[in-house]
Structure formats: C-alpha cells, structure tokens
Motif scaffolding. Structure first.
Motif, PDB file in Angstrom:
ATOM      1  N   THR A 114       0.840  -1.190   0.000  1.00 59.39           N
ATOM      2  CA  THR A 114       0.000   0.000   0.000  1.00 59.39           C
ATOM      3  C   THR A 114       0.881   1.250   0.000  1.00 59.39           C
ATOM      4  N   LYS A 115       0.245   2.423  -0.103  1.00 60.86           N
ATOM      5  CA  LYS A 115       0.986   3.685  -0.117  1.00 60.86           C
ATOM      6  C   LYS A 115       1.803   3.858   1.157  1.00 60.86           C
ATOM      7  N   ARG A 116       1.163   3.640   2.323  1.00 60.97           N
ATOM      8  CA  ARG A 116       1.862   3.815   3.603  1.00 60.97           C
ATOM      9  C   ARG A 116       2.871   2.703   3.855  1.00 60.97           C
ATOM     10  N   GLU A 117       2.602   1.501   3.331  1.00 57.48           N
ATOM     11  CA  GLU A 117       3.589   0.422   3.425  1.00 57.48           C
ATOM     12  C   GLU A 117       4.811   0.745   2.563  1.00 57.48           C
ATOM     13  N   GLY A 118       4.577   1.475   1.478  1.00 57.18           N
ATOM     14  CA  GLY A 118       5.698   1.919   0.649  1.00 57.18           C
ATOM     15  C   GLY A 118       6.611   2.853   1.418  1.00 57.18           C
ATOM     16  N   TYR A 119       6.000   3.736   2.229  1.00 57.21           N
ATOM     17  CA  TYR A 119       6.811   4.611   3.076  1.00 57.21           C
ATOM     18  C   TYR A 119       7.614   3.778   4.080  1.00 57.21           C
ATOM     19  N   GLY A 120       6.980   2.749   4.639  1.00 53.85           N
ATOM     20  CA  GLY A 120       7.672   1.876   5.586  1.00 53.85           C
ATOM     21  C   GLY A 120       8.818   1.136   4.926  1.00 53.85           C
ATOM     22  N   LEU A 121       8.596   0.705   3.689  1.00 56.03           N
ATOM     23  CA  LEU A 121       9.640   0.007   2.934  1.00 56.03           C
ATOM     24  C   LEU A 121      10.825   0.943   2.684  1.00 56.03           C
ATOM     25  N   ALA A 122      10.522   2.197   2.346  1.00 55.24           N
ATOM     26  CA  ALA A 122      11.586   3.184   2.141  1.00 55.24           C
ATOM     27  C   ALA A 122      12.365   3.394   3.435  1.00 55.24           C
ATOM     28  N   SER A 123      11.643   3.470   4.554  1.00 50.60           N
ATOM     29  CA  SER A 123      12.287   3.648   5.857  1.00 50.60           C
ATOM     30  C   SER A 123      13.202   2.472   6.182  1.00 50.60           C
ATOM     31  N   LEU A 124      12.758   1.274   5.860  1.00 47.60           N
ATOM     32  CA  LEU A 124      13.548   0.071   6.107  1.00 47.60           C
ATOM     33  C   LEU A 124      14.852   0.093   5.312  1.00 47.60           C
ATOM     34  N   LEU A 125      14.771   0.473   4.052  1.00 47.80           N
ATOM     35  CA  LEU A 125      15.961   0.498   3.198  1.00 47.80           C
ATOM     36  C   LEU A 125      16.918   1.627   3.599  1.00 47.80           C
ATOM     37  N   LEU A 126      16.352   2.747   4.034  1.00 40.82           N
ATOM     38  CA  LEU A 126      17.187   3.900   4.384  1.00 40.82           C
ATOM     39  C   LEU A 126      17.983   3.690   5.669  1.00 40.82           C
ATOM     40  N   ASN A 127      17.722   2.600   6.387  1.00 38.53           N
ATOM     41  CA  ASN A 127      18.530   2.274   7.558  1.00 38.53           C
ATOM     42  C   ASN A 127      19.949   1.879   7.172  1.00 38.53           C
ATOM     43  N   GLN A 128      20.153   1.550   5.884  1.00 42.30           N
ATOM     44  CA  GLN A 128      21.473   1.153   5.398  1.00 42.30           C
ATOM     45  C   GLN A 128      22.266   2.398   4.997  1.00 42.30           C
ATOM     46  N   SER A 129      23.508   2.492   5.459  1.00 42.38           N
ATOM     47  CA  SER A 129      24.319   3.687   5.215  1.00 42.38           C
ATOM     48  C   SER A 129      24.641   3.892   3.737  1.00 42.38           C
ATOM     49  N   PHE A 130      24.641   2.819   2.944  1.00 38.87           N
ATOM     50  CA  PHE A 130      25.003   2.933   1.533  1.00 38.87           C
ATOM     51  C   PHE A 130      23.803   3.289   0.653  1.00 38.87           C
ATOM     52  N   ILE A 131      22.609   3.401   1.256  1.00 38.97           N
ATOM     53  CA  ILE A 131      21.409   3.816   0.525  1.00 38.97           C
ATOM     54  C   ILE A 131      21.085   5.244   0.932  1.00 38.97           C
ATOM     55  N   HIS A 132      20.973   6.146  -0.043  1.00 35.36           N
ATOM     56  CA  HIS A 132      20.832   7.566   0.237  1.00 35.36           C
ATOM     57  C   HIS A 132      19.405   8.082   0.061  1.00 35.36           C
ATOM     58  N   GLU A 133      18.654   7.490  -0.831  1.00 33.76           N
ATOM     59  CA  GLU A 133      17.297   7.973  -1.093  1.00 33.76           C
ATOM     60  C   GLU A 133      16.465   6.842  -1.672  1.00 33.76           C
ATOM     61  N   VAL A 134      15.210   6.750  -1.240  1.00 34.27           N
ATOM     62  CA  VAL A 134      14.300   5.709  -1.734  1.00 34.27           C
ATOM     63  C   VAL A 134      12.947   6.347  -2.041  1.00 34.27           C
ATOM     64  N   LEU A 135      12.436   6.099  -3.237  1.00 36.20           N
ATOM     65  CA  LEU A 135      11.113   6.565  -3.632  1.00 36.20           C
ATOM     66  C   LEU A 135      10.280   5.362  -4.043  1.00 36.20           C
ATOM     67  N   THR A 136       9.064   5.266  -3.521  1.00 40.52           N
ATOM     68  CA  THR A 136       8.206   4.123  -3.833  1.00 40.52           C
ATOM     69  C   THR A 136       6.903   4.585  -4.464  1.00 40.52           C
ATOM     70  N   SER A 137       6.308   3.714  -5.272  1.00 43.40           N
ATOM     71  CA  SER A 137       5.003   3.988  -5.875  1.00 43.40           C
ATOM     72  C   SER A 137       4.123   2.758  -5.685  1.00 43.40           C
ATOM     73  N   HIS A 138       3.034   2.914  -4.926  1.00 48.04           N
ATOM     74  CA  HIS A 138       2.156   1.772  -4.660  1.00 48.04           C
ATOM     75  C   HIS A 138       1.320   1.402  -5.880  1.00 48.04           C
ATOM     76  N   ARG A 139       1.224   2.320  -6.840  1.00 45.74           N
ATOM     77  CA  ARG A 139       0.379   2.061  -8.011  1.00 45.74           C
ATOM     78  C   ARG A 139       0.900   0.903  -8.856  1.00 45.74           C
ATOM     79  N   ASN A 140       2.223   0.804  -8.984  1.00 42.67           N
ATOM     80  CA  ASN A 140       2.792  -0.304  -9.769  1.00 42.67           C
ATOM     81  C   ASN A 140       3.877  -1.069  -9.006  1.00 42.67           C
ATOM     82  N   GLY A 141       3.999  -0.788  -7.701  1.00 46.73           N
ATOM     83  CA  GLY A 141       4.990  -1.501  -6.894  1.00 46.73           C
ATOM     84  C   GLY A 141       6.418  -1.130  -7.233  1.00 46.73           C
ATOM     85  N   SER A 142       6.637   0.102  -7.690  1.00 50.94           N
ATOM     86  CA  SER A 142       7.973   0.539  -8.092  1.00 50.94           C
ATOM     87  C   SER A 142       8.778   1.025  -6.889  1.00 50.94           C
ATOM     88  N   ILE A 143      10.066   0.671  -6.864  1.00 48.54           N
ATOM     89  CA  ILE A 143      10.987   1.123  -5.810  1.00 48.54           C
ATOM     90  C   ILE A 143      12.226   1.696  -6.495  1.00 48.54           C
TER      91      ILE A 143
END
Length: 715
Positions: free
Chosen positions: A23-52
């Motif tokens: 979902t849209k808010r789960e996409g935000y959670g997924l971005a938060s999960l990935l951003l915990n890694q120091s080598f990941i700088h930015e994450v954008l998600t789209s719930h409409r097509n499951g894009s990360i």
C-alpha cells in the motif's frame, strides 16, 4: 519479495514488484527500512505499480547488498510509516503536474467537443470568481491585481469577447497553481529540516540502567538520557544532570541556555555540553516543535523577497493600466481600443514567471543534493558579497593527523602522554579527538578507564581526574588563561617552536604542563580553486575563522590564498564578527559544520552547512549541502545568480512585449482578441522559459576537473 529490475545504472536502481505489492503507507515503511542502510541515500516508492527507486553508493558491493535485502523482505516485514521528505516532495510535484494536466486537458476537450453557447456559458460561470474578487477589492478600496483581473474579464464579457476572457482566466489559474506549488515545496523542505529523524533513544529504568529503545515506544512519564551533541527528541523536564542546550531552532537565540533539574527542555534543541536525564512530558505531534511546524502551513515568510517584490510590482502597475484604459477611451471614444489596453495585463506574466523561476532553481538545487529551506535564502546567497568559512571540516577534510608528541618533563614519556590523551579524548567525536585516539590505536597503546567522568568545555578543552590527579587537555588559551597552568622558559621555547609549524593540543596535570600533541589538518584539494571562483563570481570578501593557533591558521590561509583570517576564535567571537560585517553593510554567507559554528550560522544573512555537519549546524543552517564536494558552493552561486538574472530578463521581455501590444492596441492596429491572444501566448512562452535550467553541463563537472588538475600537478 518478488521483483523485476527495470533500471540499473550507476547509483540509480529501479525495481518493480507489480500492482498491489504494497500500500501507499507500506511503501513509506519500505523506504524507511531500506534507508537504515548507510550505503542507501534515497528511496522513492510507488504503490500504483509496486515501483521502488533506490539511490545508493553506486558500487557493485552496495548493489548486491540491496538485492540481498530485497530478496529477504517478506509480508511480515511490511509496516506503515510516514513519508520521507523526498517522498513528500515527489508527491507534491506529482500532484501539481496532475492538476496542471487536468486543467490543460479540460480546456482542449471543452474547445473541441462543446458547442459555442455551452463554452460561453462556462466562461461566464468561471468568470464569476474573478468578478467577485474584483468587487471585494473595489469595496475595500484596494487597487490591486484582483481588481484589474475582474475588470478585464468583465469588460471582455460585455464586449462578448468570450475567447480572450477564457484564455486570460486559464493563464491566471495556472499562475495561482504555480504559486501554491512553490509555497508547498518550500514549506515541505523547511518542515523536514525541522522534523526530528530520531529512531532510538536511551531510556533510564527504575534501577538506573540505560536501555536503548525505539523512539516510537516512548510514553509520557518515561525517563530518557540525552548525551552531549544529541538532539533532544521530546518535550520534558530535567530531573538529573546539568548542561548547555542550544535552542536556536526553537527561539532563534544563538547562545546556549543552562539547564538543570526542574528546567524544561523542548524537542529539536541540542545539548552542546553535559548530559541530561529528562522526564517525558510530550512527544511526536504533541511537542512544541511540531506545533511550530503546523504554523508553517500558514506562513508567508518563505517567499523570496524577489517574489514578494514581483507581487507588489504587479499591484503597483494596476493603476497605470486603468489610467491608460481611461485615457484611450477618452481620446478615441473607442471601447474596443480601450479594451485592448485593459486586456494586456503585465501582472499576469510577472506573477506567473517569478515563482516559476524560483521553484525551478530550487528543483535544480535539489537535483544537485542541496537542500534549501526557502526561496529567500537562494536570493540572499546570490546577493551576498562576503563569505566566511570555518576552517576545520569545511576548508579542510576534518581528518587531522598526529604528527608529533612532545613530552614537556621527565615525569611522563611520549607514549604515556599519547595514551593518557587518547583515554580522555575517546569520549568525544571531535575530529582532533579522533586523530589522537586513532594514533594511539595504530601504535598499540592500549589504555584502561583510569579517569573519572570528563567535563567537555565547548571550543576550549576537557577536564577530568586521571589516576587521582586533575588533568586538562585543550587549547593554549584554555590551559594558560583559564586554568592558569604554568610553563618554564624552556617549555615556552618548545611551545613556540611547535606552534609555529603545527596546530597544538596541550596537556597538563595538576597545573603543570606535561605534553604537546602536534596535529596537522591539510586543506581540501579543491578549496583554493573554489575560493578563486567565488571571487570571480562577485564574492568580494573571503574570510577564514578558526579556533586553531595563529601559526596553523596562517599556514592554511596561505595555502588557500586567503588574506583575511582570524585564529583562536571562540564561538561567540564568530557570531560577533558576522554581526559587525552586517552592520558595515555586508551581506554575509557563513559556511560551517560544527557545534561551535551555530551562533555564527544563526547570525548570518544566509548560512550553509556541510554534509557531515553536527545536528545543530544542520538545524540552524538555511542551506544544507548533502554531498561532500566543496565546489557545490560555486554551483550554488551560479544557480542563485542565474535565477535572479532570469527573473530580471523576464521583467524586461514582459515590458517590451506588452508595451508593444498596448501601442498597437491604442493605434487600432490589432483588435482586442488579437491583443489578448498574443499576450496570453507570450505569457505562456515566458512561463516555459522560466522553467529552463540555469546550470550548464560544465557547472556539474567542475569538481571532477579540479580533482584532475590536482592529480596532474602531483604527477
């Protein structure tokens, strides 16, 4: 998680999991999960097509780690969260483009498929809003753009010029949408800069033990410990400990405030020194900081002065438009010629192009990993004639190295001095402390906790008890002026010799000087070229401030080509120097990264923090550089100056085109419909031109060129 790689090039990776993957808010959670890694700088998600979309370090190892993380994500790992600033900014932009697309689509669909009588009826219906606003201005005795717009639309309808009236209202609606978009983007950036991004806190239990817990699990009444240099995550009352808290983000006051048991502290403020145990009063959306963030929604202070001036200019032109219209009618007696004058609205183009130019520049800045809290700061950066640099961490790499350790008596040898200094300094993240600890570790000089709790005095040094003796370590001013340490004439000669070649940290035990630790911090390779380019771009005064010794400051200034510098500067001195320059009529940029730079950052006309700045420096700064390339300061200058040049060029072009239309209309060369059409088309053209990028390809690659020059020089 099942996914398909859609794009993979350098630091940019896009995968797609398909519709309904989250979902849209789960996409935000997924971005938060990935951003915990120091080598990941930015994450954008789209719930409409499951894009990360993932921005990372760009190396093969980082990419493989990302794939491993994605492969290991299950449905149980998904959780709902709030959007990041990048996600919010993206959604604001997407919503704007969607709104703009709908406006354009509706206009063309109506013109193609609706009969003329229906289109005319819709035009009259839409005109009601503008006529009502015009009447409101008239009854309030305001001669402004709303009155002019309402009068022009009314005049066109009375002349049955439905098409020109419709085109004018269409452009005005686009202008309003752009202005709203500009403010939303600026507010979003500022809100994020104020928002707390704290994941964990130290909770003090009933038995006095500290336990690290997720920040979201804190409840009212809990006791948390906040350490020196940390951002306070809650509103609460101090129940134990004393410290100096910088409340610049809350009150605007640059000087730290003394906090002791019974005093109140607020979320978003930073402990400059000391440790506090705080009883939680309120957290999350209940804090005073979040109430301030809510007030930002109604703030108009984020507009650049240029944008405010443009709006005032648009209003100031209105009376002249009415006068010109009246004179045309009185002289010619021709209502068609008078309407031609009225339909040429200078304010429409000015109101459209100015916010477009500003938001376009802010977008370019964001693309170059520069976070700007409002358009007015970009304008101040363009108009500045003076730039002040903190030395350590800004003009240098903030990676100083111990080059020599000098015992000053026979009581302690070299290794004992270094071991003792490392034991004390390891509690602090300051770059010089890190250098001392690193040197001891490299030499295998292990140590044990032989000292009591340390007291850190900002920009001075450290006091503690070591093996039952009072030990102080820090600057010359701290030891000899504040602590009254004595030195023999022989020791003074040694000190003068080492201080002439290096930055020196002094160590004394029981009031006697026992050792010198000599440190060098070479300047950045690109710093000299950056300073030269800033001068070429109109920065008349380049000043370096540092707490280092005179000899160290002089050597750095000479290497950088800086003639104006000040050494052994205290935090309050930096702020005073900024204020004095402003009183002399200078527009000042302050660039810094440390806790001790925060007063000066708050005092400057526009302040810039570097990538690895302290929490408080980022809180106070108007502009934050998210890359570690000092050349970004040059890029930012070119961008900000280019933005103002674009706005001024727009003014000249708008006056030239619309002035010509006025003359042609008065002479009867063109009818009102043609005048309106050319006016509307030129306004749209100016709007499109305002979105063009200011920076050129060479502006992005210059940092790489500087590095190449250095390599060539070395070889």
């Amino acid at each position: 998680m099942k996914y398909q790689v859609m794009y993979d090039n350098g630091p940019r990776l896009r995968v797609r999991s398909g519709q309904w993957a989250f979902t849209k808010r789960e996409g935000y959670g997924l971005a938060s999960l990935l951003l915990n890694q120091s080598f990941i700088h930015e994450v954008l998600t789209s719930h409409r097509n499951g894009s990360i979309l993932i921005y990372h370090d760009g190396d093969v190892e980082s990419k493989q780690k990302i794939f491993n993380i994605l492969d290991g994500i299950t449905l149980d790992d998904l959780f709902e969260a709030e959007p990041t600033q990048a996600q919010s900014s993206r959604e604001i932009t997407d919503d704007f483009y969607l709104k703009l697309s709908k406006m354009i689509l509706h206009r063309f669909v109506y013109r193609i498929f609706l009969p003329i009588p229906v289109r005319n009826a819709l035009t009259i219906f839409n005109a009601a809003e503008y006529i009502w606003k015009g009447l409101d201005s008239l009854t309030s005795f305001r001669v402004d753009v709303a009155l002019l717009d309402g009068t022009a639309v009314t005049g066109a309808l009375l002349q049955k010029q439905y098409k020109p009236a419709s085109s004018m209202m269409f452009l005005l609606s686009i202008s309003d949408a752009l202005e709203d978009y500009t403010l939303q983007k600026a507010k979003s950036t500022l809100k994020d800069s104020l928002a707390l991004n704290i994941d964990t806190v130290w909770v003090v239990g009933e038995d006095g033990e500290e336990k690290q817990c997720p920040a979201v699990d804190i409840d009212k009444g809990d006791k948390i410990k906040v350490h020196m240099g940390d951002v306070i995550p809650v509103d609460g009352k101090v129940i134990e400990g004393e410290g100096m808290v910088n409340e610049a983000s809350m009150t605007g006051e640059p000087l730290a405030v003394h906090k002791r048991p019974g005093k109140t502290v607020h979320a978003g403020t930073v402990i400059e020194e000391g440790n506090l145990i705080v009883e939680v009063y309120s957290m999350n959306k209940e804090t005073r900081l979040n109430k301030i963030i809510d007030l930002i929604e109604n703030s108009e202070e984020l507009k650049a002065d240029t944008q405010s001036k443009a709006e005032k200019l648009a209003d100031s032109i209105v009376p002249y438009s009415f006068i010109a219209t009246a004179l045309t009618y009185l002289i010619t007696g021709n209502s068609s010629k008078a309407l031609s004058v009225l339909m040429v609205d200078f304010s429409c183009a000015i109101k459209l192009t100015t916010p477009l130019s500003i938001i376009s520049a802010m977008r370019e800045a964001s693309d170059n990993r520069m976070m700007i809290k409002g358009g007015k700061f970009l304008e101040n950066y363009a108009n500045a004639d003076t730039i002040i640099f903190d030395k350590t961490g800004t003009l240098t790499n903030a990676t100083p190295k111990v080059v020599e350790v000098v015992p000053m008596s026979k009581r302690y040898n070299r290794d004992e001095i270094l071991r003792m200094a490392a034991c004390i300094e390891e509690h602090f993240a300051h770059s010089i402390a890190t250098a001392i600890v690193k040197q001891a570790k490299e030499e295998g000089l292990k140590h044990e906790e032989d000292h009591s709790e340390v007291e850190y005095i900002v920009a001075h040094g450290i006091v503690t008890e070591y093996d039952g003796k009072r030990v102080v370590i820090g600057s010359k001013h701290f030891l000899f002026d504040d602590e009254k340490v004595k030195a023999t004439k022989t020791q003074e000669k040694k000190m003068d010799k080492e201080a002439a070649e290096h930055s020196v940290v002094y160590l004394a035990i029981d009031g006697k000087l026992e050792g010198l630790i000599c440190i060098d911090d070479p300047v950045r390779d690109e710093a000299k070229y950056v300073i030269e380019e800033l001068k070429d771009l109109g920065i008349e005064n380049v000043i370096m401030l540092t707490g280092d010794s005179e000899s160290g400051a002089k050597a750095s200034a000479k290497a950088l080509g800086i003639t104006d510098y000040k050494s052994q500067v205290l935090p309050e001195d930096k702020s005073r120097i900024v204020e004095e320059l402003k009183q002399d009529g200078k527009t000042v940029i302050m660039v810094g990264d440390g806790i001790n730079d925060s007063p000066a950052l708050a005092a400057a006309d526009v302040s810039v923090s570097m990538k690895h700045s302290s929490d408080i420096a980022r809180e106070v700064a108007d502009i934050s550089l998210l890359s570690d390339d000092l050349y970004d300061l040059v890029t930012l200058r070119k961008l900000s100056v280019g933005m103002l040049d674009k706005i001024n060029n727009n003014y000249r072009n708008i006056v030239a085109v619309n002035g010509s239309l006025l003359v042609l209309g008065v002479l009867g060369v063109i009818p009102p419909s043609t005048s309106s059409m050319i006016h509307n088309l030129s306004t749209m053209l100016f709007g499109v031109m305002s979105t063009r990028s200011v920076l050129k390809d060479e502006d992005y690659s210059k940092g790489i060129e500087v590095e190449a020059i250095e390599v060539a020089d070395i070889s």
